[in-house]
Design an enzyme around this catalytic site. Sequence first.
Site: not given
Length: 324
Positions: A32, A141
Amino acid sequence: MKLLVTGGAGYIGSITTQLLLDEGHEVVVFDNLELGHREAVDSRASFLAGDLRERESIHDAMMSVQPDAVMHFAAYALVGESMEDPMLYFHNNVVGGIYLVEAMSAVGVQKIIFSSTCATYGAPDVIPMTEETPQNPTNPYGESKLMLEKILLWARDRHNLEPVFLRYFNAAGATEAFGEDHHPETHLIPLVLSVALGKRGKIMIFGDDYDTPDGSCIRDYIHIVDLAQAHIQAVTKGGAGAFNLGNGMGYSVKEVIDVAREVTGHPIPAEVAPRRPGDPARLVAAADKARNELGWKPAYPELRTIIEHAWKWHQAHPDGYEGK
Ligand code: UDP
């Protein structure tokens, strides 16, 4: 082979794409460009702009490409940021991963090489860490990556996916063409080198009161080319399961700064700052499994070489990729 590479405009994805193409594979990059760079996509690869969080976007890409395998790099990957905004990480890394799995399953693509991390282990009691080390992440994360590992195991059992988890330690270094360019940069080696380039006044050492010989955190730095090569071995040699990717040598933050001083000839001023939340004291890999089962052999295990290659790239690209 024909590969769909998510996050192929990012640091690790772009260099893996380059090596795949060098070996004669066909690559379609899906990215993206939120954190990646169009200039980082090798001109020999095809490029599809798309976002994993948009179900149709990845489904349509999978349908049109019909790859032999997927390499999944696209993710947010900053420990500190994940502590600030956990949902950002679960949404992108987990929800996006689910859409990817659904698209693979719908189109009948089985093989996936997944960028996992030593952060899934948390703060282990025993160093070096094997693939059997218990996985207890200390930050969102690592948790998001562990969640997707587990989702992929269920997808293996229920949807015939063939996942390989590559648990990276600390990627660093560059090729001549491609290197590390994050905005903002938070990783130790590029930050240290930006001081040597005169772009920053000093490097902050996040904590010098850890239970390590010099008090600063210890990490296992691995050359980006060796990391990329492991992906190619994993996809071509039919590996299965999880593999740690590191050199088995731990270097402290202070040692990294010292080697960078030698490589660059710059004094690189450093200052001790508070610990960074979520950081384990030591992360060092036992990567025997990758060596034995994938025939993987790091070509650039020395920290000095890793920093030299990174330094060369940063000198040639002092402002990173153009246009960002
Ligand atoms: N670090 C540091 N100063 C910085 C950036 C990082 O002391 O400006 C430390 C960080 O706390 C960790 C190590 O360097 O112990 C490697 O951090 P990095 O962000 O490069 O990778 P991570 O291990 O978080 O994936």
